[in-house]
Design a protein around this motif. Structure first.
Motif, PDB file in Angstrom:
ATOM      1  N   ARG A 103      52.331  39.301  47.332  1.00  0.00           N
ATOM      2  CA  ARG A 103      52.180  38.119  48.188  1.00  0.00           C
ATOM      3  C   ARG A 103      53.088  36.983  47.720  1.00  0.00           C
ATOM      4  N   ARG A 104      53.239  36.858  46.423  1.00  0.00           N
ATOM      5  CA  ARG A 104      54.107  35.802  45.896  1.00  0.00           C
ATOM      6  C   ARG A 104      55.559  36.054  46.294  1.00  0.00           C
ATOM      7  N   ALA A 105      55.988  37.316  46.194  1.00  0.00           N
ATOM      8  CA  ALA A 105      57.356  37.651  46.587  1.00  0.00           C
ATOM      9  C   ALA A 105      57.556  37.428  48.086  1.00  0.00           C
ATOM     10  N   ARG A 106      56.554  37.819  48.892  1.00  0.00           N
ATOM     11  CA  ARG A 106      56.658  37.616  50.338  1.00  0.00           C
ATOM     12  C   ARG A 106      56.690  36.132  50.676  1.00  0.00           C
ATOM     13  N   GLU A 107      55.903  35.356  49.974  1.00  0.00           N
ATOM     14  CA  GLU A 107      55.882  33.912  50.198  1.00  0.00           C
ATOM     15  C   GLU A 107      57.254  33.306  49.897  1.00  0.00           C
ATOM     16  N   GLY A 108      57.875  33.753  48.815  1.00  0.00           N
ATOM     17  CA  GLY A 108      59.209  33.253  48.486  1.00  0.00           C
ATOM     18  C   GLY A 108      60.238  33.637  49.532  1.00  0.00           C
ATOM     19  N   ALA A 109      60.147  34.886  50.024  1.00  0.00           N
ATOM     20  CA  ALA A 109      61.100  35.340  51.043  1.00  0.00           C
ATOM     21  C   ALA A 109      60.941  34.544  52.333  1.00  0.00           C
ATOM     22  N   LEU A 110      59.699  34.286  52.739  1.00  0.00           N
ATOM     23  CA  LEU A 110      59.463  33.505  53.955  1.00  0.00           C
ATOM     24  C   LEU A 110      59.954  32.073  53.792  1.00  0.00           C
ATOM     25  N   GLY A 111      59.778  31.521  52.603  1.00  0.00           N
ATOM     26  CA  GLY A 111      60.280  30.170  52.364  1.00  0.00           C
ATOM     27  C   GLY A 111      61.788  30.099  52.509  1.00  0.00           C
ATOM     28  N   ARG A 112      62.471  31.114  52.012  1.00  0.00           N
ATOM     29  CA  ARG A 112      63.935  31.141  52.159  1.00  0.00           C
ATOM     30  C   ARG A 112      64.334  31.318  53.622  1.00  0.00           C
ATOM     31  N   GLN A 143      41.366  48.528  36.129  1.00  0.00           N
ATOM     32  CA  GLN A 143      42.089  49.023  37.304  1.00  0.00           C
ATOM     33  C   GLN A 143      42.070  47.992  38.431  1.00  0.00           C
ATOM     34  N   LEU A 144      40.923  47.314  38.599  1.00  0.00           N
ATOM     35  CA  LEU A 144      40.832  46.272  39.623  1.00  0.00           C
ATOM     36  C   LEU A 144      41.799  45.131  39.316  1.00  0.00           C
ATOM     37  N   VAL A 145      41.852  44.719  38.054  1.00  0.00           N
ATOM     38  CA  VAL A 145      42.774  43.650  37.660  1.00  0.00           C
ATOM     39  C   VAL A 145      44.215  44.066  37.938  1.00  0.00           C
ATOM     40  N   ALA A 146      44.550  45.321  37.634  1.00  0.00           N
ATOM     41  CA  ALA A 146      45.916  45.804  37.871  1.00  0.00           C
ATOM     42  C   ALA A 146      46.251  45.779  39.364  1.00  0.00           C
ATOM     43  N   ARG A 147      45.293  46.199  40.198  1.00  0.00           N
ATOM     44  CA  ARG A 147      45.542  46.178  41.648  1.00  0.00           C
ATOM     45  C   ARG A 147      45.711  44.747  42.155  1.00  0.00           C
ATOM     46  N   LEU A 148      44.858  43.850  41.673  1.00  0.00           N
ATOM     47  CA  LEU A 148      44.960  42.450  42.097  1.00  0.00           C
ATOM     48  C   LEU A 148      46.269  41.827  41.617  1.00  0.00           C
ATOM     49  N   ASP A 149      46.682  42.178  40.411  1.00  0.00           N
ATOM     50  CA  ASP A 149      47.973  41.680  39.909  1.00  0.00           C
ATOM     51  C   ASP A 149      49.113  42.125  40.824  1.00  0.00           C
ATOM     52  N   GLN A 150      49.080  43.396  41.222  1.00  0.00           N
ATOM     53  CA  GLN A 150      50.138  43.911  42.085  1.00  0.00           C
ATOM     54  C   GLN A 150      50.124  43.218  43.443  1.00  0.00           C
ATOM     55  N   ARG A 197      47.479  34.659  49.033  1.00  0.00           N
ATOM     56  CA  ARG A 197      47.860  34.641  47.608  1.00  0.00           C
ATOM     57  C   ARG A 197      46.858  33.832  46.793  1.00  0.00           C
ATOM     58  N   ARG A 198      46.446  32.680  47.328  1.00  0.00           N
ATOM     59  CA  ARG A 198      45.473  31.856  46.603  1.00  0.00           C
ATOM     60  C   ARG A 198      44.128  32.573  46.480  1.00  0.00           C
ATOM     61  N   ARG A 199      43.741  33.269  47.551  1.00  0.00           N
ATOM     62  CA  ARG A 199      42.482  34.018  47.492  1.00  0.00           C
ATOM     63  C   ARG A 199      42.563  35.125  46.442  1.00  0.00           C
ATOM     64  N   ILE A 200      43.675  35.854  46.442  1.00  0.00           N
ATOM     65  CA  ILE A 200      43.854  36.928  45.454  1.00  0.00           C
ATOM     66  C   ILE A 200      43.896  36.350  44.044  1.00  0.00           C
ATOM     67  N   GLU A 201      44.521  35.184  43.907  1.00  0.00           N
ATOM     68  CA  GLU A 201      44.584  34.546  42.591  1.00  0.00           C
ATOM     69  C   GLU A 201      43.184  34.233  42.070  1.00  0.00           C
ATOM     70  N   GLY A 202      42.313  33.756  42.967  1.00  0.00           N
ATOM     71  CA  GLY A 202      40.930  33.494  42.569  1.00  0.00           C
ATOM     72  C   GLY A 202      40.200  34.769  42.185  1.00  0.00           C
ATOM     73  N   GLU A 203      40.387  35.821  42.985  1.00  0.00           N
ATOM     74  CA  GLU A 203      39.754  37.102  42.668  1.00  0.00           C
ATOM     75  C   GLU A 203      40.278  37.656  41.348  1.00  0.00           C
ATOM     76  N   ARG A 204      41.580  37.488  41.131  1.00  0.00           N
ATOM     77  CA  ARG A 204      42.177  37.994  39.897  1.00  0.00           C
ATOM     78  C   ARG A 204      41.619  37.257  38.683  1.00  0.00           C
ATOM     79  N   GLY A 205      41.434  35.936  38.813  1.00  0.00           N
ATOM     80  CA  GLY A 205      40.860  35.174  37.710  1.00  0.00           C
ATOM     81  C   GLY A 205      39.446  35.627  37.386  1.00  0.00           C
ATOM     82  N   ALA A 206      38.635  35.835  38.438  1.00  0.00           N
ATOM     83  CA  ALA A 206      37.263  36.303  38.223  1.00  0.00           C
ATOM     84  C   ALA A 206      37.260  37.696  37.606  1.00  0.00           C
TER      85      ALA A 206
END
Length: 232
Positions: A218-227, A206-213, A50-59
């Motif tokens: 990943r954020r949703a999966r991270e939350g589910a694993l935390g629970r 289109q790249l930004v949209a894919r990275l957002d998705q 998620r952090r890696r994707i966040e960096g790519e999304r920012g760029a």
């Protein structure tokens, strides 16, 4: 004998039951710990992704903003060229109208000069004398002769002026036509550049949209694993 044997079996059964009862919680604890470790490993991997994707999304978002700025600059440049072309065309139209009027005036001057020359030729080489003899007053005859000479000189001078002006107009028209060609070339180049920039901009969007998705997944999966980890 039978009584002692029964007592022995009962004792063994009790030991087995006690052993099973003591072993079950330990096994459950180890299984829970194993699952917890698996969840934590996956959670760590998902968080890193998620952090890696966040960096790519920012760029990608920064590049998208840059693409928007480039498209905006090219669009403004294209509009400026369109305005310049419109101004040049208006100038060229005005020159065409002016030239047409001057040609019409010059044609009239030429016809008048030709008429005067034909009249002089019809009178022959004695035209000045004929004019002089046809008048009762010498002063009037001289005045008419001077007037005819003035008309001829004026027509010739006027035709020369119009010819020079037309040549100047032709030169200006050539300059404007050349300028128009340069502007047309610039517009075509900008059209191609703008089309390429718009294609690049769409690809980045289109790249930004894919990275957002992917980021949201990943954020949703991270939350589910935390629970899940809290529930173990």
């Amino acid at each position: 004998m039978r009584a002692r044997r029964g007592d022995t079996l009962a004792l063994l059964a009790g030991v087995v039951l006690a052993t099973v009862a003591a072993t079950a919680p330990a096994q459950n604890s180890r299984e829970t710990e194993r699952k917890l470790q698996e969840v934590r490993r996956e959670l760590k991997a998902v968080a890193a992704e998620r952090r890696r994707i966040e960096g790519e999304r920012g760029a990608a978002n920064r590049e998208l903003r840059q693409a928007d700025e480039q498209v905006g600059r090219s669009s403004r440049g294209l509009r400026e060229i369109e305005l310049q072309l419109a101004d040049e065309q208006a100038s060229l139209d005005a020159l065409h109208a002016r030239r047409a009027g001057m040609r019409e005036t010059m044609q009239g001057q030429r016809e008048e000069l030709a008429r005067l020359l034909r009249a002089a030729h019809a009178q022959g080489g004695q035209a000045p004398l004929k004019v002089l003899l046809s008048q009762d007053s010498v002063a009037e005859a001289n005045r008419l002769l001077a007037y005819h000479r003035y008309l001829q000189r004026d027509r010739v001078a006027r035709i020369a002026e119009l010819t020079a002006a037309l040549e100047e107009l032709d030169a200006v028209e050539r300059d404007i036509a050349e300028r128009q060609k340069q502007l047309q070339d610039s517009r075509q180049a900008l059209d191609r550049q703008l089309a390429q920039l718009q294609d690049d901009r769409r690809a980045r969007a289109q790249l930004v949209a894919r990275l957002d998705q992917r980021y949201q997944d990943r954020r949703a999966r991270e939350g589910a694993l935390g629970r899940d980890a809290k529930g173990l």
